[in-house]
Scaffold this motif. Structure first.
Motif, PDB file in Angstrom:
ATOM      1  N   MET A   1      23.741 -15.844  45.188  1.00 55.58           N
ATOM      2  CA  MET A   1      22.394 -15.724  45.757  1.00 55.58           C
ATOM      3  C   MET A   1      22.431 -16.038  47.246  1.00 55.58           C
ATOM      4  N   ALA A   2      21.788 -15.189  48.041  1.00 56.67           N
ATOM      5  CA  ALA A   2      21.726 -15.425  49.470  1.00 56.67           C
ATOM      6  C   ALA A   2      20.904 -16.672  49.755  1.00 56.67           C
ATOM      7  N   GLU A   3      21.164 -17.301  50.909  1.00 58.32           N
ATOM      8  CA  GLU A   3      20.383 -18.448  51.322  1.00 58.32           C
ATOM      9  C   GLU A   3      18.900 -18.086  51.221  1.00 58.32           C
ATOM     10  N   TRP A   4      18.143 -18.886  50.475  1.00 59.19           N
ATOM     11  CA  TRP A   4      16.779 -18.491  50.148  1.00 59.19           C
ATOM     12  C   TRP A   4      15.903 -18.331  51.376  1.00 59.19           C
ATOM     13  N   SER A   5      16.160 -19.102  52.430  1.00 59.76           N
ATOM     14  CA  SER A   5      15.281 -19.064  53.597  1.00 59.76           C
ATOM     15  C   SER A   5      15.295 -17.708  54.301  1.00 59.76           C
ATOM     16  N   PHE A   6      16.245 -16.853  53.934  1.00 62.06           N
ATOM     17  CA  PHE A   6      16.286 -15.512  54.512  1.00 62.06           C
ATOM     18  C   PHE A   6      15.674 -14.473  53.575  1.00 62.06           C
ATOM     19  N   VAL A   7      15.061 -14.941  52.485  1.00 61.84           N
ATOM     20  CA  VAL A   7      14.408 -14.036  51.539  1.00 61.84           C
ATOM     21  C   VAL A   7      13.015 -13.680  52.065  1.00 61.84           C
ATOM     22  N   GLU A   8      12.709 -12.395  52.088  1.00 56.59           N
ATOM     23  CA  GLU A   8      11.395 -11.964  52.561  1.00 56.59           C
ATOM     24  C   GLU A   8      10.326 -12.271  51.516  1.00 56.59           C
ATOM     25  N   ILE A   9       9.187 -12.725  51.979  1.00 55.44           N
ATOM     26  CA  ILE A   9       8.032 -12.959  51.123  1.00 55.44           C
ATOM     27  C   ILE A   9       6.938 -11.978  51.522  1.00 55.44           C
ATOM     28  N   ALA A  10       6.419 -11.250  50.543  1.00 57.33           N
ATOM     29  CA  ALA A  10       5.297 -10.351  50.790  1.00 57.33           C
ATOM     30  C   ALA A  10       4.006 -11.135  50.578  1.00 57.33           C
ATOM     31  N   VAL A  11       3.162 -11.160  51.578  1.00 57.20           N
ATOM     32  CA  VAL A  11       1.861 -11.821  51.475  1.00 57.20           C
ATOM     33  C   VAL A  11       0.821 -10.730  51.228  1.00 57.20           C
ATOM     34  N   LEU A  12       0.098 -10.857  50.117  1.00 55.33           N
ATOM     35  CA  LEU A  12      -0.823  -9.813  49.664  1.00 55.33           C
ATOM     36  C   LEU A  12      -2.267 -10.256  49.881  1.00 55.33           C
ATOM     37  N   THR A  13      -3.013  -9.426  50.613  1.00 54.26           N
ATOM     38  CA  THR A  13      -4.420  -9.730  50.881  1.00 54.26           C
ATOM     39  C   THR A  13      -5.285  -8.517  50.582  1.00 54.26           C
ATOM     40  N   ALA A  14      -6.228  -8.691  49.668  1.00 54.56           N
ATOM     41  CA  ALA A  14      -7.250  -7.679  49.417  1.00 54.56           C
ATOM     42  C   ALA A  14      -8.483  -8.065  50.234  1.00 54.56           C
ATOM     43  N   VAL A  15      -9.105  -7.085  50.880  1.00 52.86           N
ATOM     44  CA  VAL A  15     -10.238  -7.385  51.758  1.00 52.86           C
ATOM     45  C   VAL A  15     -11.215  -6.225  51.753  1.00 52.86           C
ATOM     46  N   HIS A  16     -12.496  -6.538  51.901  1.00 55.85           N
ATOM     47  CA  HIS A  16     -13.492  -5.499  52.132  1.00 55.85           C
ATOM     48  C   HIS A  16     -14.141  -5.770  53.482  1.00 55.85           C
ATOM     49  N   ALA A  17     -14.952  -4.822  53.945  1.00 57.63           N
ATOM     50  CA  ALA A  17     -15.498  -4.898  55.302  1.00 57.63           C
ATOM     51  C   ALA A  17     -16.291  -6.165  55.552  1.00 57.63           C
ATOM     52  N   GLY A  18     -16.968  -6.686  54.525  1.00 57.36           N
ATOM     53  CA  GLY A  18     -17.788  -7.876  54.709  1.00 57.36           C
ATOM     54  C   GLY A  18     -16.993  -9.119  55.054  1.00 57.36           C
ATOM     55  N   TYR A  19     -15.696  -9.103  54.779  1.00 57.11           N
ATOM     56  CA  TYR A  19     -14.839 -10.260  55.072  1.00 57.11           C
ATOM     57  C   TYR A  19     -13.962 -10.025  56.300  1.00 57.11           C
ATOM     58  N   ALA A  20     -14.232  -8.976  57.043  1.00 54.74           N
ATOM     59  CA  ALA A  20     -13.404  -8.635  58.210  1.00 54.74           C
ATOM     60  C   ALA A  20     -13.324  -9.791  59.206  1.00 54.74           C
ATOM     61  N   ARG A  21     -14.388 -10.559  59.307  1.00 56.30           N
ATOM     62  CA  ARG A  21     -14.454 -11.649  60.291  1.00 56.30           C
ATOM     63  C   ARG A  21     -13.413 -12.738  60.043  1.00 56.30           C
ATOM     64  N   TYR A  22     -12.943 -12.846  58.797  1.00 56.14           N
ATOM     65  CA  TYR A  22     -12.022 -13.929  58.452  1.00 56.14           C
ATOM     66  C   TYR A  22     -10.546 -13.558  58.639  1.00 56.14           C
ATOM     67  N   LEU A  23     -10.254 -12.281  58.785  1.00 55.03           N
ATOM     68  CA  LEU A  23      -8.859 -11.853  58.867  1.00 55.03           C
ATOM     69  C   LEU A  23      -8.082 -12.475  60.034  1.00 55.03           C
ATOM     70  N   PRO A  24      -8.674 -12.629  61.226  1.00 53.89           N
ATOM     71  CA  PRO A  24      -7.901 -13.265  62.298  1.00 53.89           C
ATOM     72  C   PRO A  24      -7.428 -14.672  61.965  1.00 53.89           C
ATOM     73  N   ASP A  25      -8.238 -15.453  61.243  1.00 53.44           N
ATOM     74  CA  ASP A  25      -7.816 -16.802  60.862  1.00 53.44           C
ATOM     75  C   ASP A  25      -6.700 -16.750  59.818  1.00 53.44           C
ATOM     76  N   ALA A  26      -6.819 -15.819  58.870  1.00 53.27           N
ATOM     77  CA  ALA A  26      -5.736 -15.646  57.900  1.00 53.27           C
ATOM     78  C   ALA A  26      -4.449 -15.255  58.611  1.00 53.27           C
ATOM     79  N   TRP A  27      -4.565 -14.374  59.580  1.00 54.32           N
ATOM     80  CA  TRP A  27      -3.413 -13.924  60.364  1.00 54.32           C
ATOM     81  C   TRP A  27      -2.774 -15.080  61.131  1.00 54.32           C
ATOM     82  N   ARG A  28      -3.599 -15.891  61.771  1.00 52.74           N
ATOM     83  CA  ARG A  28      -3.060 -17.016  62.531  1.00 52.74           C
ATOM     84  C   ARG A  28      -2.349 -18.013  61.618  1.00 52.74           C
ATOM     85  N   SER A  29      -2.842 -18.156  60.387  1.00 55.88           N
ATOM     86  CA  SER A  29      -2.170 -19.068  59.465  1.00 55.88           C
ATOM     87  C   SER A  29      -0.793 -18.526  59.069  1.00 55.88           C
ATOM     88  N   LEU A  30      -0.650 -17.212  59.038  1.00 55.72           N
ATOM     89  CA  LEU A  30       0.658 -16.618  58.763  1.00 55.72           C
ATOM     90  C   LEU A  30       1.595 -16.807  59.947  1.00 55.72           C
TER      91      LEU A  30
END
Length: 261
Positions: A1-30
């Protein structure tokens, strides 16, 4: 097994237009994650919202190659939208991040390391902290000790009485092995309980692992579905269905976890 810290993690976010305002904060947390190898799969429930696209451009997410943005074109609900996003993901680890929430800076590193240390576990979860409008973070420790979580433990700890309803862990902040997500059928076709149903089914199929560091910031606000009055009367039947399905899965063979690859 490769060193785990080099394993890619997919972050999945479902969103609708009403929650558009929150995406920048979610992005900054990433962007603040100590585990840097991630890709953000944003699946929009609906068409190309100008506000949503503008917010992603404004915060810099739209120009980042780690961001994969797609649109349903129609409104289909959160379960369908998450499952559509899951269909675009091929890497072995999938972190759920609701559009209005944030990940703690060490969330991906902590949860990923926990799964690497427990190869039989199909998911990892930690405590969530409520993110209030004032910016205050309110902690809610889990009632589980850190370490391996036996099959069925979450179902046993799920309190479904209407007056004292309580989930044992927060389903919005789970890091999943993609193979278990697929085996469990993805997010369930239920109203407001699609993530709870997935959590109970998956935890009946496989062991999980609990970490002792907070991993999710759960935003409390007036737009979230849990704060709205509803005339929907099928909640009790949904709970019965979730319990019955999880109980049936507990009788079957344990899910076999593949290695990280």
């Amino acid at each position: 097994m490769a060193e785990w810290s080099f394993v890619e993690i997919a972050v999945l976010t479902a969103v609708h237009a009403g929650y558009a305002r929150y995406l920048p904060d979610a992005w900054r947390s990433l962007c603040a994650q100590t585990h840097a190898d991630w890709t953000w799969y944003v699946q929009v429930d609906g068409g190309r919202s100008p506000e949503l696209v503008s917010n992603l451009i404004g915060c810099g997410a739209a120009g980042d190659p780690r961001v994969s943005l797609a649109f349903n074109g129609t409104r289909e609900g959160s379960a369908v939208t998450r499952n559509v996003a899951l269909g675009r993901i091929t890497v072995p680890l999938v972190q759920n991040l609701d559009a209005d929430d944030e990940l703690e800076p060490t969330a991906l590193a902590t949860l990923g390391a926990a799964l690497a240390a427990e190869p039989t576990a199909g998911f990892a979860v930690g405590p969530a902290r409520d993110l209030l409008g004032s910016g205050e973070l309110r902690s809610f420790p889990l009632n589980f000790r850190p370490g391996l979580l036996e099959r069925g433990a979450l179902l046993d700890a799920w309190v479904t009485n209407a007056q004292t309803y309580r989930l044992p862990v927060h389903p919005a902040g789970v890091l999943w092995r993609r193979d278990l997500l697929l085996a469990a059928g993805g997010w369930a076709a239920l109203r407001g309980m699609e993530d709870t149903a997935l959590l109970m089914s998956a935890s009946a199929m496989a062991a999980g692992v609990v970490v002792d560091a907070p991993t999710l910031r759960y935003r409390k606000h007036h737009l979230q579905q849990s704060s709205k009055h509803s005339i929907f009367e099928g909640g009790g039947e949904q709970i019965s269905l979730i319990r019955a399905r999880a109980a049936a899965l507990l009788l079957g063979p344990e899910w076999a976890a593949p290695s990280l690859r």
